[in-house]
Design an enzyme around this catalytic site. Structure first.
Site, PDB file in Angstrom:
ATOM      1  N   HIS A  75       9.187  -1.498  -9.380  1.00  0.00           N
ATOM      2  CA  HIS A  75       9.020  -0.358  -8.471  1.00  0.00           C
ATOM      3  C   HIS A  75       9.121   0.940  -9.288  1.00  0.00           C
ATOM      4  O   HIS A  75       9.891   1.024 -10.244  1.00  0.00           O
ATOM      5  CB  HIS A  75      10.110  -0.396  -7.391  1.00  0.00           C
ATOM      6  CG  HIS A  75       9.852   0.571  -6.283  1.00  0.00           C
ATOM      7  ND1 HIS A  75      10.173   1.903  -6.386  1.00  0.00           N
ATOM      8  CD2 HIS A  75       9.276   0.407  -5.067  1.00  0.00           C
ATOM      9  CE1 HIS A  75       9.810   2.520  -5.266  1.00  0.00           C
ATOM     10  NE2 HIS A  75       9.262   1.629  -4.452  1.00  0.00           N
ATOM     11  N   GLU A 116       1.005   1.346  -5.659  1.00  0.00           N
ATOM     12  CA  GLU A 116       1.838   2.415  -5.123  1.00  0.00           C
ATOM     13  C   GLU A 116       1.667   3.682  -5.962  1.00  0.00           C
ATOM     14  O   GLU A 116       2.342   3.833  -6.993  1.00  0.00           O
ATOM     15  CB  GLU A 116       3.307   1.983  -5.138  1.00  0.00           C
ATOM     16  CG  GLU A 116       3.608   0.804  -4.258  1.00  0.00           C
ATOM     17  CD  GLU A 116       4.998   0.905  -3.660  1.00  0.00           C
ATOM     18  OE1 GLU A 116       5.103   0.806  -2.439  1.00  0.00           O
ATOM     19  OE2 GLU A 116       5.964   1.097  -4.409  1.00  0.00           O
ATOM     20  N   GLY A 119       7.585   8.117  -0.688  1.00  0.00           N
ATOM     21  CA  GLY A 119       8.677   8.895  -0.112  1.00  0.00           C
ATOM     22  C   GLY A 119       8.358  10.377   0.025  1.00  0.00           C
ATOM     23  O   GLY A 119       9.245  11.189   0.273  1.00  0.00           O
ATOM     24  N   LYS A 133      15.272   0.047  -0.157  1.00  0.00           N
ATOM     25  CA  LYS A 133      15.861   0.876  -1.225  1.00  0.00           C
ATOM     26  C   LYS A 133      17.398   0.832  -1.104  1.00  0.00           C
ATOM     27  O   LYS A 133      17.939  -0.198  -0.742  1.00  0.00           O
ATOM     28  CB  LYS A 133      15.321   2.297  -1.165  1.00  0.00           C
ATOM     29  CG  LYS A 133      13.794   2.342  -1.048  1.00  0.00           C
ATOM     30  CD  LYS A 133      13.228   3.694  -1.292  1.00  0.00           C
ATOM     31  CE  LYS A 133      11.741   3.662  -0.988  1.00  0.00           C
ATOM     32  NZ  LYS A 133      11.017   4.736  -1.628  1.00  0.00           N
ATOM     33  N   SER A 165       4.153   6.031   1.645  1.00  0.00           N
ATOM     34  CA  SER A 165       4.157   6.740   2.935  1.00  0.00           C
ATOM     35  C   SER A 165       3.253   6.091   3.980  1.00  0.00           C
ATOM     36  O   SER A 165       2.663   6.789   4.813  1.00  0.00           O
ATOM     37  CB  SER A 165       3.809   8.226   2.744  1.00  0.00           C
ATOM     38  OG  SER A 165       4.752   8.842   1.889  1.00  0.00           O
ATOM     39  N   GLU A 192      10.576   3.619  -8.776  1.00  0.00           N
ATOM     40  CA  GLU A 192      11.918   4.209  -8.874  1.00  0.00           C
ATOM     41  C   GLU A 192      12.732   3.513  -9.970  1.00  0.00           C
ATOM     42  O   GLU A 192      13.570   4.132 -10.623  1.00  0.00           O
ATOM     43  CB  GLU A 192      12.635   4.144  -7.509  1.00  0.00           C
ATOM     44  CG  GLU A 192      12.045   5.165  -6.547  1.00  0.00           C
ATOM     45  CD  GLU A 192      12.148   4.805  -5.079  1.00  0.00           C
ATOM     46  OE1 GLU A 192      12.926   3.901  -4.722  1.00  0.00           O
ATOM     47  OE2 GLU A 192      11.433   5.435  -4.278  1.00  0.00           O
ATOM     48  N   ASN A 235      10.745  -2.196   2.038  1.00  0.00           N
ATOM     49  CA  ASN A 235      11.610  -1.950   0.886  1.00  0.00           C
ATOM     50  C   ASN A 235      12.675  -0.968   1.357  1.00  0.00           C
ATOM     51  O   ASN A 235      12.397   0.215   1.528  1.00  0.00           O
ATOM     52  CB  ASN A 235      10.798  -1.344  -0.267  1.00  0.00           C
ATOM     53  CG  ASN A 235      11.701  -0.895  -1.411  1.00  0.00           C
ATOM     54  OD1 ASN A 235      12.843  -1.340  -1.521  1.00  0.00           O
ATOM     55  ND2 ASN A 235      11.196  -0.015  -2.268  1.00  0.00           N
TER      56      ASN A 235
HETATM   57  C1  PEP Z   1       8.260   2.194  -1.429  1.00  0.00           C
HETATM   58  O1  PEP Z   1       9.454   2.417  -1.573  1.00  0.00           O
HETATM   59  O2  PEP Z   1       7.744   1.254  -2.001  1.00  0.00           O
HETATM   60  C2  PEP Z   1       7.489   3.081  -0.549  1.00  0.00           C
HETATM   61  C3  PEP Z   1       6.204   2.888  -0.434  1.00  0.00           C
HETATM   62  O3  PEP Z   1       8.187   4.071   0.105  1.00  0.00           O
HETATM   63  P1  PEP Z   1       7.640   5.017   1.276  1.00  0.00           P
HETATM   64  O4  PEP Z   1       6.933   4.138   2.258  1.00  0.00           O
HETATM   65  O5  PEP Z   1       8.860   5.657   1.842  1.00  0.00           O
HETATM   66  O6  PEP Z   1       6.711   6.003   0.645  1.00  0.00           O
END
Ligand code: PEP
Length: 255
Positions: free
Chosen positions: A98, A170, A176, A15, A216, A100, A13
């Protein structure tokens, strides 16, 4: 990961990162590194990068996805993109819900359900994101919360259509932040989600559904997270912007 019954999928992803020229360069670097993968490899990229991503990935095992889509086919929705448009471009996957989007753009469980259904109607595969905030985890409502998000997102979705749904667990506190859920925490919640799917549909549907972990995941922790029986891959943010790191995660999922 139970690769005998379901597909392992590693999805990036991006972003709001990478321009079209940067997209071309990064995918060209990734292609040889992930070419031998024994899992699905997907990159979900910003709308403006889709064309460059499709061209750069042509003939490889990398499939391209979008990061969101609208809940109508067309109309007066300035700034939005519909799944009809994505499909015509050659996009195969779309991330829906997501955290975000939920946090910054007013996405609710109800709009997630509408977007998901619209995407499935266009034969896109949906990566549905669910997960709790740190506050909700501390309140002890993680199981109820992800069950509710999953049930509302899949409301009125047939068993047949659900075959095109992948769920990404998630935890919001891990996205992040560099704070990863432990593999036991990831396994526990992915298993809860699988039980919810069995409850909505049946055990065959639940056993066949790919449930990813995201938050992460990186080159160092992927092996451990992906060793869990209910963790069928990952949705990767930061580490999907680095070809070498992403390919190490893909290799971990290929074992
Ligand atoms: C994501 O954006 O879905 C995500 C898991 O980001 P990150 O791996 O940076 O935590």
């Amino acid at each position: 990961m139970k690769k005998t019954v379901r597909e392992a999928i590693i999805a990036g992803n991006w972003k709001m990162n990478k321009t079209p020229s940067e997209t071309k360069a990064l995918i060209s670097e990734m292609k040889p590194l992930v070419s031998g993968a024994d899992c699905k490899v997907v990159l979900c990229v910003p709308f403006v990068d889709i064309d460059a991503a499709l061209n750069a990935s042509a003939g490889s095992n990398i499939e391209i996805g979008a990061e969101n889509c609208h809940f109508e086919k067309s109309g007066a929705f300035t700034g939005e993109v519909s799944p009809v448009m994505l499909k015509e471009m050659g996009v195969k996957y779309v991330i829906i819900g997501h955290s975000e989007r939920r946090q910054y753009f007013g996405e609710t469980d109800v709009t997630v359900n509408k977007r998901l259904k619209n995407a499935l109607e266009e034969d896109l595969k949906v990566i549905l994101c669910v997960g709790e905030t740190l506050e909700q985890r501390e309140q002890g409502i993680t199981a109820e919360l992800v069950a509710m998000q999953t049930k509302i997102a899949l409301f009125d979705v047939s068993k047949e259509a659900a075959k095109n749904v992948i769920i990404a667990y998630e935890p919001v506190w891990a996205i992040g932040t560099g704070k990863t859920a432990t593999s036991d925490q990831a396994e526990e919640v992915c298993a809860i989600i699988r039980d919810v799917i069995a409850d909505i549909y049946d055990s065959d549907t639940a056993e066949g559904m790919t449930i990813q972990y995201g938050g992460s995941m990186n080159a160092k922790n992927a092996d451990e997270l992906l060793s869990k029986v209910n963790v069928d891959g990952g949705l990767i943010g930061g580490a999907s912007l680095k070809a070498e790191d992403f390919s190490i995660i893909v290799k971990a999922a290929s074992k």
